[in-house]
Design an enzyme around this catalytic site. Sequence first.
Site: not given
Length: 433
Positions: A30, A85, A151-152, A154, A206, A252, A255, A262
């Site tokens: 990085d 991105t 496909f994580l 958080e 994705k 479902l 909220g 994402c």
Amino acid sequence: MRIVMIGAGYVGLVSGACFADFGHDVTCVDKDADRIAALNQCRIPIFEPDLDKLIESGINSGRLMFGTNLSSIGDADAVFIAVGTPSRRGDGHADLSYVRAAAREVAARLEGFTVVVTKSTVPVGTGDEVERIIRETNPAVDFAVVANPEFLREGAAIRDFQHPDRIVVGTEDERARKVMGQIYRPLYLNQAPILYTSRRTAELIKYAANAFLATKITFINEIADLAERVGANVQDVARGIGLDNRIGAKFLHAGPGYGGSCFPKDTRALSKTALDYGVQLRVVEATLTVNETRKRTMSRKVAGALDNDIRGKTIAVLGLTFKPDTDDMREAPSIALIAGLLDFGAKVRAHDPVGMEQAKKELSGIEYCDDPYSCARGADALVIVTEWRQFRALDLERIKTDMATPVIVDLRNIYRPEDVRSAGFKYESIGRQ
């Protein structure tokens, strides 16, 4: 395998630490020297449960290293591009400037056959662009570009990486396919299916997955609005339709709208990509519009709980991050809610278990509190925005005694209405009487 991970952000850190845990030699690179220095001292710049332990284990084993230069690329079997991105200002397209820059830097350092993997979430056709950039920069290099979307979730990212529903690998190059198979070989024991597709198909998978989940959330939120009007219970509705195997129970939960790093940006980017190809994704566009409107209208729901007499009143907000078990504030519903409350002339104080430092970068003009009880003290209404476990068993008697008026607006439906009302509160929730 020898892996270089470009980008030590959320995806890069989780992926790099997990690959090292699999037994691969991983170098995370990085340009942020302060971030790299902190990581080398096992100080983690993001909050993700157990990530600190996994990184410390990787460093101690010698399999996980952090640096600021790309000198290790020449020895790598695979180079993962895991840079940001974000949505591009002005038009909503994904900003690929970091991906392009990474591709140019990688190209100059490749030696021998190397697999270049786009781990970042990118629009369809980005892999083609990465391949073009590398060929133009270094025509003699032998490489293959692969799409391998993440496909994580958080807050559950390590488990998702180590026990995935599926691994999507977009390539038609047999050598690259073998390398990717070796990289993910440790997951064979978990019987994780690897889906091999074309590169563009993997990129679209994705975006389609995130757009579908965002649509599912938005759908149940609209049903919640109808449930309130007709006297139904949206939680029972969600349970009733979720038991249908064709629908499923996940995502479902009604909220205040979805947020995070994402769903908002990926649904926007998918919609813009479709328009570039002359296709209008009306369902996705409606999802975007409804979700943004919903987040803004939550402040009106709070005002309604105070009979629209909110100017000068003190509102206590519990939960600032877009979901529990993360410090991520990106497009969190709390931002629009608090902005609306301030516009109405209310005073706002807030508490979040881990997200307040990040929240201070997004939200000014409010008071930050150390715990839920100091937040509620003297408040005219208490609003639950994020469903942290710490908020599920509050001492309601203490809260009622401390508040100026006993009003709770539960935007996550974490309490049973009868319990809160029997404790002497006026209680409002989502999609329930």
